[in-house]
Design a protein around this motif. Sequence first.
Motif, mmCIF file in Angstrom:
data_model
loop_
_atom_site.group_PDB
_atom_site.id
_atom_site.type_symbol
_atom_site.label_atom_id
_atom_site.label_comp_id
_atom_site.label_asym_id
_atom_site.label_seq_id
_atom_site.Cartn_x
_atom_site.Cartn_y
_atom_site.Cartn_z
ATOM 1 N N GLY A 1 0.814 -1.211 0.000
ATOM 2 C CA GLY A 1 0.000 0.000 0.000
ATOM 3 C C GLY A 1 0.851 1.266 0.000
ATOM 4 N N PRO A 2 0.194 2.425 0.096
ATOM 5 C CA PRO A 2 0.901 3.712 0.022
ATOM 6 C C PRO A 2 1.859 3.970 1.178
ATOM 7 N N LEU A 3 1.650 3.305 2.327
ATOM 8 C CA LEU A 3 2.541 3.504 3.477
ATOM 9 C C LEU A 3 3.749 2.580 3.430
ATOM 10 N N GLY A 4 3.907 1.875 2.321
ATOM 11 C CA GLY A 4 5.019 0.925 2.231
ATOM 12 C C GLY A 4 4.746 -0.348 3.009
ATOM 13 N N LEU A 5 3.469 -0.569 3.364
ATOM 14 C CA LEU A 5 3.067 -1.752 4.117
ATOM 15 C C LEU A 5 2.128 -2.594 3.262
ATOM 16 N N PRO A 6 1.954 -3.872 3.622
ATOM 17 C CA PRO A 6 0.985 -4.690 2.891
ATOM 18 C C PRO A 6 -0.381 -4.012 2.900
ATOM 19 N N GLU A 7 -1.139 -4.169 1.792
ATOM 20 C CA GLU A 7 -2.396 -3.451 1.632
ATOM 21 C C GLU A 7 -3.376 -3.744 2.777
ATOM 22 N N TRP A 8 -4.238 -2.789 3.014
ATOM 23 C CA TRP A 8 -5.252 -2.888 4.069
ATOM 24 C C TRP A 8 -6.316 -3.928 3.656
ATOM 25 N N PRO A 9 -6.829 -4.696 4.619
ATOM 26 C CA PRO A 9 -6.606 -4.620 6.061
ATOM 27 C C PRO A 9 -5.427 -5.486 6.481
ATOM 28 N N PRO A 10 -4.800 -5.180 7.605
ATOM 29 C CA PRO A 10 -3.704 -6.019 8.098
ATOM 30 C C PRO A 10 -4.219 -7.410 8.458
ATOM 31 N N GLN A 11 -3.399 -8.406 8.241
ATOM 32 C CA GLN A 11 -3.831 -9.791 8.461
ATOM 33 C C GLN A 11 -3.073 -10.488 9.582
ATOM 34 N N THR A 12 -2.058 -9.861 10.115
ATOM 35 C CA THR A 12 -1.309 -10.455 11.224
ATOM 36 C C THR A 12 -1.115 -9.413 12.313
ATOM 37 N N ARG A 13 -0.742 -9.873 13.471
ATOM 38 C CA ARG A 13 -0.477 -8.957 14.581
ATOM 39 C C ARG A 13 0.666 -8.006 14.236
ATOM 40 N N GLU A 14 1.677 -8.538 13.556
ATOM 41 C CA GLU A 14 2.817 -7.708 13.180
ATOM 42 C C GLU A 14 2.386 -6.594 12.219
ATOM 43 N N GLU A 15 1.511 -6.926 11.266
ATOM 44 C CA GLU A 15 1.034 -5.895 10.328
ATOM 45 C C GLU A 15 0.200 -4.846 11.048
ATOM 46 N N ARG A 16 -0.638 -5.274 12.006
ATOM 47 C CA ARG A 16 -1.438 -4.300 12.755
ATOM 48 C C ARG A 16 -0.543 -3.337 13.534
ATOM 49 N N TYR A 17 0.521 -3.905 14.111
ATOM 50 C CA TYR A 17 1.455 -3.067 14.852
ATOM 51 C C TYR A 17 2.156 -2.071 13.914
ATOM 52 N N GLN A 18 2.560 -2.540 12.739
ATOM 53 C CA GLN A 18 3.240 -1.664 11.785
ATOM 54 C C GLN A 18 2.318 -0.526 11.342
ATOM 55 N N TYR A 19 1.053 -0.815 11.102
ATOM 56 C CA TYR A 19 0.094 0.224 10.722
ATOM 57 C C TYR A 19 -0.107 1.219 11.866
ATOM 58 N N ALA A 20 -0.205 0.698 13.091
ATOM 59 C CA ALA A 20 -0.414 1.586 14.233
ATOM 60 C C ALA A 20 0.752 2.554 14.384
ATOM 61 N N VAL A 21 1.965 2.081 14.170
ATOM 62 C CA VAL A 21 3.144 2.958 14.256
ATOM 63 C C VAL A 21 3.126 3.960 13.109
ATOM 64 N N ALA A 22 2.831 3.473 11.875
ATOM 65 C CA ALA A 22 2.855 4.349 10.699
ATOM 66 C C ALA A 22 1.796 5.446 10.810
ATOM 67 N N LEU A 23 0.679 5.183 11.447
ATOM 68 C CA LEU A 23 -0.391 6.171 11.600
ATOM 69 C C LEU A 23 -0.265 6.990 12.874
ATOM 70 N N GLY A 24 0.840 6.784 13.621
ATOM 71 C CA GLY A 24 1.079 7.579 14.821
ATOM 72 C C GLY A 24 0.228 7.157 16.007
ATOM 73 N N LEU A 25 -0.395 5.968 15.939
ATOM 74 C CA LEU A 25 -1.231 5.495 17.057
ATOM 75 C C LEU A 25 -0.388 4.821 18.134
ATOM 76 N N MET A 26 0.812 4.405 17.802
ATOM 77 C CA MET A 26 1.717 3.764 18.761
ATOM 78 C C MET A 26 3.123 4.323 18.502
ATOM 79 N N LYS A 27 3.932 4.295 19.567
ATOM 80 C CA LYS A 27 5.306 4.735 19.420
ATOM 81 C C LYS A 27 6.126 3.627 18.802
ATOM 82 N N PRO A 28 7.054 3.994 17.935
ATOM 83 C CA PRO A 28 7.929 2.965 17.360
ATOM 84 C C PRO A 28 8.851 2.395 18.433
ATOM 85 N N PRO A 29 9.323 1.203 18.253
ATOM 86 C CA PRO A 29 10.242 0.620 19.247
ATOM 87 C C PRO A 29 11.516 1.438 19.360
ATOM 88 N N GLN A 30 11.989 1.597 20.596
ATOM 89 C CA GLN A 30 13.212 2.385 20.854
ATOM 90 C C GLN A 30 14.445 1.579 20.473
#
Length: 235
Positions: A206-235
């Motif tokens: 998709g446009p965010l450089g991530l697999p197209e929506w909707p996310p299908q794994t926990r890892e993809e959901r986490y990546q989307y949350a970080v990309a959309l500013g809903l979660m902090k990226p890992p330090q």
Amino acid sequence: GNSVFRDGSFEVAVNLYSEAIEIDNIVGEDPQFTGVLFSNRAAANLKLERYDDAEHDARRAVQREKSAKNFLRCAKACAANGKPVDAIESMGLLLLHDEQGIAPHPLVRDELDLVRPQLRSEADIAAVDDFITNTVDSLTRRAGRRSERGARVKALTDYQAALLLAPDFPEAVAGVEAMREEIKVEAAKPVKPKQPLPIPQPRKIGPLGLPEWPPQTREERYQYAVALGLMKPPQ
């Protein structure tokens, strides 16, 4: 107890099994385990030709677990004690309770061949005839039900068990022939090839450089949350 039994030290094995039974009674009896102890002590007593003790232990084992081994040891002890009716009844019950079709049929056949000549009185012969008639009827009816469900091998085992008790029983003879033929026909059928598993298609990006929506794994959901500013990226 088992190791000394295998070494032929049957007296020692009896003593060890007896100690184990006493301990089991103290800590709280486990019916199946206690049944194994009584059955093993029965086997040791059979080797020592203590047939009264062997029969007593085998009957107590059967009360706790109705297994082929326990019934067969009970039958051997009864036969050695001159109780052919009880011995044949034990072998019939063995076949009836053998729901999985794993009874040692050659051993049962050999034991029956040894016991049948001991039947001398008319009362004993009549008692055994009645028991065998009822047991064979139960086995053939169970075989019929299993055959209707498609459990042909178990049905065949039941018919064969019936023939051990009544070698000329017509329904059992016919049942054995029918089951063997059905099993042969079933085995000759071509095996259907297994359908290949579908090959997973690569996900579009998709446009965010991530697999197209909707996310299908926990890892993809986490990546989307970080990309959309809903979660902090890992330090």
